[in-house]
Design an enzyme around this catalytic site. Structure first.
Site, PDB file in Angstrom:
ATOM      1  N   LYS A   1       0.844  -1.183   0.000  1.00  0.00           N
ATOM      2  CA  LYS A   1       0.000   0.000   0.000  1.00  0.00           C
ATOM      3  C   LYS A   1       0.878   1.230   0.000  1.00  0.00           C
ATOM      4  O   LYS A   1       2.006   1.143   0.481  1.00  0.00           O
ATOM      5  CB  LYS A   1      -0.960   0.033   1.185  1.00  0.00           C
ATOM      6  CG  LYS A   1      -0.477  -0.494   2.539  1.00  0.00           C
ATOM      7  CD  LYS A   1       0.747   0.097   3.202  1.00  0.00           C
ATOM      8  CE  LYS A   1       0.745   1.573   3.428  1.00  0.00           C
ATOM      9  NZ  LYS A   1       2.084   2.049   3.961  1.00  0.00           N
TER      10      LYS A   1
ATOM     11  N   TYR B   1      -3.455   4.150   6.931  1.00  0.00           N
ATOM     12  CA  TYR B   1      -3.876   3.152   7.927  1.00  0.00           C
ATOM     13  C   TYR B   1      -5.128   3.598   8.676  1.00  0.00           C
ATOM     14  O   TYR B   1      -6.001   2.799   8.975  1.00  0.00           O
ATOM     15  CB  TYR B   1      -2.755   2.871   8.931  1.00  0.00           C
ATOM     16  CG  TYR B   1      -1.648   2.023   8.375  1.00  0.00           C
ATOM     17  CD1 TYR B   1      -1.770   0.643   8.339  1.00  0.00           C
ATOM     18  CD2 TYR B   1      -0.483   2.593   7.881  1.00  0.00           C
ATOM     19  CE1 TYR B   1      -0.756  -0.150   7.832  1.00  0.00           C
ATOM     20  CE2 TYR B   1       0.540   1.814   7.367  1.00  0.00           C
ATOM     21  CZ  TYR B   1       0.394   0.437   7.341  1.00  0.00           C
ATOM     22  OH  TYR B   1       1.394  -0.348   6.837  1.00  0.00           O
TER      23      TYR B   1
END
Lengths: 446, 446, 446, 446
Positions: A191, A276
Site C-alpha cells: 500500500k 492506515y
C-alpha cells in the site's frame, strides 16, 4: 494455471493436513466468543460474520494421517497454546519473487517468510546486484534467481515463482504490477496501491486479463488484534458505532528518501501512514464515506517537506453518521493509535499500527453497576507479514478471492484524492454514496 | 471594596500563615522538575514560566507564629506528603452565593467547599424553595440566606456574600452575571461563558463597570495534571508541538434536560463538552486558531437531538501549524481523552476531562537507546472545583486578575460560533490572527 | 449513654434522612454485581454476604422530607454520580477528641473530617500546647478544648466529646485506650492495637467494663477497592483461593523517629506496615493462620535499624491450604501491592495500601476463548479515614458493634508475636486452629 | 572436534559477516543506556558489566563484503529497527538433534529454529516413530535422521549433528545428557538440570570428560527484558537491592501427565515452574542464598497432587540481606510475575516468565520532585528459545563457555533439595556461603 496446479496438487498422503491448513485459520475469532459489556456474542454468529468461508470445507479432504494430538497440559480455565498448524515442506510452498530490496523487504518481509506456513522466497528483483546477492545468500536464494528491472519479464519463464510481492516506491507499483500480471504471476502489492486511481484501475484490469490474483498488502486486516476489533465492532458490544479517533505519525529522517519526493511517493504522510487510519475507518464500519474534509500543513523551510505534506488532519463522515477524525504526520513523534467510539463503549488500540506490540482494550460500563471497566485483551502476537502472505497463498491454492483485492486499494486511493482536493479548496468534498464493500461479509481472511 | 477589605484585613496575629496561603500555591510545578526524555528542565525556569507571580511575596508578611514543622518520616528517595496548607477559619473565608441548584451544584460544587481553604458557601439562589432549604441545612446555610431569582438583587445588601458562582443553564449566564456585577459582587461563571460572543462582551463590561472580578470556571486550568502537562508543553520536552487529538463524549439521557434545548443551552455537545477540547488546544499551545473546520451529525428521529447537534468533529489550525483534531458527542459512550503530539514525544491524558481519575503519561524515545519509554506520572489528585474556588478567592483577596478571566471565555465562544458556521457552510472558516493570550506568561493560577 | 442519646435522638423532622444515612452505606457492593470471568454473581447474594445488616432498616424511619431527586443526566449505559448522602449538620455530629498530633493526625485524619458526614473534631490532646493551638485554629476547635496528657481525664466531663481517636506511638495505645474507656468515651485506636497481646486484652476489657465501643482503625477494611476485592474473593469468581503475595515497604528517614524505637513502636516494619499484608490475608480469606514462618534482616550499622527489624519476609498458612507470602520493609523503596491467587483467576491491587491511588485489576481466562483478559475496575476513590470515622459514628449512633473491634486488632498482635518467635527460633510456629472471625458474615461496615 | 571445525571454518569470503554474527549480540544492553531515576548509567560501563566479551573481537576478521547499510528512515528521536543480523545459510549452521517430542519440542522449540541465525534441526529422537515422522516432514528432517532411544548412540556417527537438545522428562535428563556427551555431542539440556544434585554432578563430569559443552536451557537469561533488568539491577539505578517478590503458578490439567509423577518429575511445582523464581533471585543479585525456608501444600484428594507438591511458598536469604519471597503452584491460575525491590526504586515484570508478552516497568521517585514515576520500557520481543539456541551455537563455534553451564543448573537443584528439606522439617535450612557465580562478570551471553 498449470504451474500452480502442479505445485498444489491435492492428491497424495498429506492431503488432510494440507486441507486443514488451507481452510480458514481464523483462530482468534472463530474459537472465541467476544467478551465485552456483558454482551454474550454467539460464537457461531461471529464465525458467520467474520470467519465464514463460502466454500464448503468438505470440498478438500482426504485420508491423511491424523494430526498430532497432545493431552491438555493445563486446566480448562487456563490459556493453552494449541498444536501449531503444520508448515508445508519447502518444496510444496508458494514461491515468491520479492520486487524491491529496500528497508521494508530486508527488515520485515524477507524475515517474515520463516514464519509463514505456505510461502517461500525464491527470487529477488533489484537494481543493485551486489546487495541482492548479499540478501540472496541469507535466504538460500540461488544467484540465478536474481533479476533486475530490465530482466523482469524473464520471470514469466520461472516456474518456481508463482507470485510477486511488489515493495517498490509508490509510483512504480502500477508499472510492475501490470508487468507481473502480464508475466502470468499473481501480484501482492504494498500500500498505497498506486499514486492515482487511474493507475489502480489499470492494475485491476491487468490482473483480470491475465486471470491472476491481485491483492493489496493491508497487513493489519489479517492481524489478530484488528480482527478481534472488527468482530467486536460487528457484534454490537459497543452499541451503534459513532466515530473513530486515530493518529498515525512518525518523525521522518533523511530528506533524500523517496517517501519525501512527490514523483515517487505521490504524497506525504497521507498515502504512507495516514492510509492506515483511512483504511481502518472503512474496515471497522464496513461503510464508505460520503463527506471528507482535510487540513494540511508543512513546516516552512523544512527540507523534508518541500514537495509533500508534513501533516494532514482529516475527517470522514459515513452514511450512518459515523465520523472518523484522524491525524497523520511525518513530523511528529511516533504515535499510532485509534479509539473506536460506540454508544455503549469504546475500544482502543495503542499502539494500533506498528509492526509489533499492538494492544487492544475495551471500556464499558458494567451493566449491573455504576462502575466503568477497562478490559485489556491479551491476544498472542503474530507476524503481520506472515499472516498476509499465507492468506494470499491460501487464496491462490484454493482459487478464492483475496480479502483485500485491488478494489480495496483503489477505494483508498480515491479517498486520498478527495482529501487532497478538500485541503486545497478548503471545503468539504462530497462523495457519491456507494455500498460499503464490507469485506467481512464475503470470504474471510485465512 | 469595603466589604472585602474588612474581611481580608491582613493585620493581626495570623498574618504569616495567611500570607503563605495567599501566595502562589503551585505545589506540583514549582517544586518539581519536569522529567521527560532526558530533558533537564530547570526548576526555576519552569517556575518563571508557569508558577510565577508578578507580585513580590514580601508584599504581604507579618509576625505570625511559625508553621508546624514535621520531621521527615521517609528517606529523600521517597515521596512524602508535606504539611498541608492551613485552611482559613470559617469566619475569615470568602463568602459565596451559589446561583442555581442543579446536579453540578449539588453533587460537585457544594461538597467541594469542604476542600477549599479560603471559601465558604453562605447563600443559595434557587427557584425551588423546598430544595434550597434541604440543601441549605446540609451546609449550615441559614434559611434567611436563601434567595430566588426575583429577590436576587437583594444580595447587594448581604455583606457576607462577596462572590457569586453562576451555575445556571447557559442562556442565563449573561443575565445573572450582569445582575451580580451590578449588585457589587465578584462573579465566577460556569463554562460556556454565554451563548453568544455579544453576551460575553456585555458580561465583561458589566464586571468592569462594577470594578469587580469576573472569572470563567475552567476548572482544568487549575488542576495539577493539566498544569503539569502545560509545563511540559512549554518546557520543550516534547519538542516543537505539532498537534492535539482529543475526544470529549458521553451518552446523554433524559431528552427533556435543558442541555438538549437550544434556547437554554445554545448548542449541543460542543459548548458543553467539546469546549474542553477547544480550551485545551488553546492553553496547551498558548496560541489562537486561524482556521477552523467542523462536521456535525445528529441521529435522525432521536428525540434528544431534535434541537442541538449530537456530535461534532472539528479541526483547529494555529499559526505555528499546530493542528487540533477533536470529536465531541452527546451520543457516544463516555470518552474523554487527549493526546498532545510533539516532534520528540507525546503526552496523553486518558481520561483528561472528568471530575476525577485523571492520568498523565508521556512517551518518548530514550535519548541513548532505541527503546521507547512510556512514563506514567503519579500526581496526587485534588478536587478541581476547590482549586478553582480558592484561586478566585486568592485573586479577590490580593487584587490580582484571575487566570481565566472573561476574555478567556469570550474567545471560546467566538470559536464555537466559527465552528458552527463552518459546519453549516461546509467549508473552512478563517479567523484573524490574534496574539495568543498565553495566560501562563501572566500571573499564574494560585 | 445519656450524652450520646441526647445527641442522637432519632425523633424530629430530619429523621428519615438520618435513618438513611445511618443505614448501611455499601455503595459499591450493594449496588453492583461483580463482574469477572463471566461469573454472574447475584447482587442480592453479595449483599447478603458483605453488605448485609442484621438490623431491619425499618427499625428507624420517620416522616422526613423526601430526598433531592435529580433526573438522570446520562444514558443508563453511562456511569453517573448519584445524589450524595446528605451530611449531618455540624451540631448533630459525633464529637471526637484527637489524641496525639503527629503527622498522621495533622496530614490525614484532621483533614478527613471535612469529608465525613457524621463526625467532627471537637477536642485535641497534645503535649505541645503551641502546636495544638495552631491546629485548633485551623479546624475551629476552641482553645478550651485543648487537653494535655495530664488533664486527659477531664475529657470525662466534656459532653461534646463522645469518642476519642488514639493516634499515639504504639506503646501508648493501651494506656490511653484504657483511660479513655474509663472516662466514658468510645475509643477508635490506630493500628497496631498495642505492642503485646496482653495489652490488647486489657483494652478490650476496659471498653467492655465501660460499656463503650472499641474499634481498631483498619481503614482499608472500609475502603471501596478492598471491599470490592473482598466481595470478589467471596463470590467464587476467582475459584478457590490459593494464596496471596503482598509487599508493604517504604524507605524510612529520620533515625530518631519513634517508629524506630523498640520501646515506643514495639517492633519495626512488621507492626507498622507489614500488618497491612497480615490483615489483608485474614480479611480476604476469612480464615485464621495455623502455621507461620518469618525471616528478618537489618542492615548492620544502619542507625535506623539498631533496635527494630528493617525487613521481614513471612509466610502464613491457613487451614484451607491458602498461603500468604509477604515482605515488609523499612529499607526499600515504596512498594505496596498485593496479588490474590485463585484457581481460576487472580486479582491485583497495585498499589494496595497507601492513602490514595488504589487500583484493582482482575485477570482470568475468558471462558469461551483461549485469551486472557485483564480487567481494570474503575472505582471512585474515597477518603479512607472519613469512611472509617463514619462507620464508627454510625455504630455508636445505632448501637452496633464495629466491623473491626478489639478482637480484630488482638488477633493481628498475636500473629506478630508468633512471627517474631519464628524469626528468632528459625522454625515454623504452629498456631491453634481458631474459627476465622470472617467479619463479613456479621454486620457489614457502613 | 573435526566435524565442528569443518563446519565452522572461519576462512572464506563470508568471514566478516560471520565474525560479526559470532561476536556478542547484546543488542539491547550494549546499545542502550539505562534510563531510570535520573541515574545516568554510562553505556560503556554497562557494556563492561553485562555485555563484555573477554575475547578481543579483532581475533576473528576477514575481507568479507560490507554489510547492507540502509539510510536512516526516521529522525534520531524515533526508534528505528536496525539492519538485521544476517542468518547463516542452512548448510553452515550448527546441527541439532532434538531429544523428546513432547509439547515443548513441538510447540516452542522446533518452530523457534526458524528464528535462529546459527542453528538448524537435523535429527529427532523419539519413542514414537509415527509422530516423529510427522514432525520431521514439517521441518525438512529426513526420515533417516529419526532415532529412538535404543539407537541413540548411533548419533555419534552422524556428522550433521553437533549438538543435542534434551527435552525429556526431568528424571531422564541425566541419562541422556551423559549418553550424548559420550557420543561426542554438545549438550543443551532443559531445566531442571536433573532430579538430584548427584545426577547433575555426573552430567558435568561426562561433558568434561568428552571435552564437549554442557548448557542448561535457562531461556530467560538470554531474553532482552531480563537482560535489561539484570543490567538495571547492576547499575545502581534501584539503589541497593533489598528483595524479590515472585510468583510462578499455573493450574495443571491432566493428572496423568509426567509432570505430576514423582519418579519422572522429581517434584511438583518447584522444579518445573518455581525454579524460575529461584533462578531469577540468583541472577538478579549475583549472590547465592545462605538461608532457605519453605512451606508446601497439596489439596487433599486432588488426583493431580497425590505424588508431588501442589504449591510451595519459599524464602531465600542472601549474604547481603537480600531476601526473595516466592510462591509457585500447580493449582492456581496462571500468575507469573516478579517485583525486584531496591532502596531507591523497584522494577516489575508482569508477566515475567511465560514464552511471550513480557513486560518491564520501573518505579522511582523523580529526584527533583515529590512525584512517583512508573516507566514502562518498550523492549522489542524476541523468541526466547531462538536466543538461547544461538548463544549455545555461538559458544560452540567460538570455543567459549556457555553463560548457563552445568554449574548453574546444579546450584538450582541443590537449592531445590534444601527447600524440600526445609518444608519437611519445618525449619530454616542454612547453606554454606559460596561465592555467587555472578555470570555477568564473566563472558556475557551472546
Amino acid at each position: 494455471m498449470p504451474t500452480a496446479r502442479k505445485h498444489f496438487d491435492l492428491s497424495g498422503s498429506n492431503v488432510a493436513a494440507r486441507a486443514s491448513m488451507l481452510a480458514e485459520d481464523d483462530g482468534v475469532t472463530r474459537r472465541s466468543l467476544l467478551r465485552t459489556s456483558g454482551v454474550a456474542v454467539v460464537s457461531s454468529a461471529v464465525g458467520a460474520i467474520i470467519g465464514g468461508c463460502s466454500r464448503p470445507s468438505t470440498a478438500i479432504a482426504g485420508d491423511a494421517p491424523p494430526p498430532i494430538k497432545l493431552p491438555r497440559l493445563l486446566a480448562s480455565t487456563e490459556s493453552e497454546t494449541h498444536e501449531i498448524e503444520a508448515p508445508l515442506p519447502p518444496e510444496q510452498r508458494l514461491g515468491f519473487a520479492i520486487v524491491g530490496l529496500g528497508r521494508l523487504s530486508i527488515e520485515q518481509i524477507l524475515p517474515a517468510f520463516a514464519q509463514t506456513k505456505l510461502c517461500r522466497p525464491v527470487a529477488l528483483v533489484s537494481g543493485h546486484r551486489g546487495k541482492a546477492e548479499q540478501v540472496a545468500s541469507r535466504y538460500g536464494v540461488a544467484p540465478k534467481q536474481i533479476y533486475d528491472y530490465q530482466s523482469f519479464e524473464r520471470l514469466a519463464d520461472n516456474e518456481q515463482v508463482q507470485a510477486v510481492y511488489i515493495v517498490l516506491p509508490n509510483s512504480m507499483h502500477a508499472e510492475y504490477s501490470e508487468r507481473a500480471s502480464k508475466a502470468g504471476k499473481h501480484v501482492l502489492c504494498e500500500k498505497p496501491m498506486a499514486v492515482s486511481s487511474a493507475e489502480c484501475q489499470r492494475m485491476i484490469e491487468a490482473a483480470k486479463s491475465a486471470g491472476k490474483k491481485l491483492m493489496i498488502a493491508y497487513r493489519l486486516q489479517y492481524e489478530p488484534h484488528h480482527r478481534r476489533l472488527i468482530a467486536l465492532s460487528r457484534s454490537g458490544a459497543l452499541g451503534k458505532l459513532k466515530g473513530l479517533l486515530a493518529s498515525n505519525g512518525q518523525n521522518q529522517g533523511d530528506p533524500q528518501q523517496w517517501r519525501l519526493k512527490r514523483a515517487l511517493a505521490g504524497g506525504g504522510a497521507l498515502p504512507d501512514v495516514g492510509i492506515y487510519c483511512l483504511n481502518a475507518a472503512r474496515y471497522l464500519t464496513g461503510e464508505e464515506p460520503i463527506l471528507v474534509s482535510a487540513l494540511t500543513h508543512s513546516t516552512p523551510n523544512d527540507p523534508r517537506f518541500s514537495e509533500v505534506e508534513e501533516q494532514i488532519d482529516f475527517s470522514l463522515q459515513f452514511p450512518s453518521g459515523f465520523t472518523a477524525s484522524c491525524t497523520s504526520s511525518y513530523g511528529m513523534h511516533n504515535s499510532k493509535m485509534l479509539r473506536l467510539h460506540g454508544e455503549r463503549g469504546w475500544a482502543q488500540m495503542s499502539p494500533a499500527f506498528p509492526y509489533q506490540g499492538l494492544s487492544l482494550e475495551v471500556s464499558t460500563k458494567h451493566p449491573d453497576s455504576e462502575a466503568e471497566v477497562v478490559e485489556q485483551l491479551k491476544i498472542p502476537p503474530k507476524d503481520h507479514f506472515a499472516l498476509e502472505l499465507d492468506h494470499f497463498a491460501r487464496c491462490i491454492m484454493t482459487g478464492r478471492e483475496p480479502h483485500t483485492p485491488g478494489q480495496e486499494g483503489l477505494q483508498d486511493v480515491k479517498l486520498i484524492e478527495a482529501l487532497y482536493q478538500s485541503a486545497k479548496e478548503r471545503r468539504v468534498v462530497e462523495l457519491p454514496a456507494v455500498a460499503g464493500s464490507d469485506p467481512f461479509r464475503g470470504p474471510a481472511p485465512g
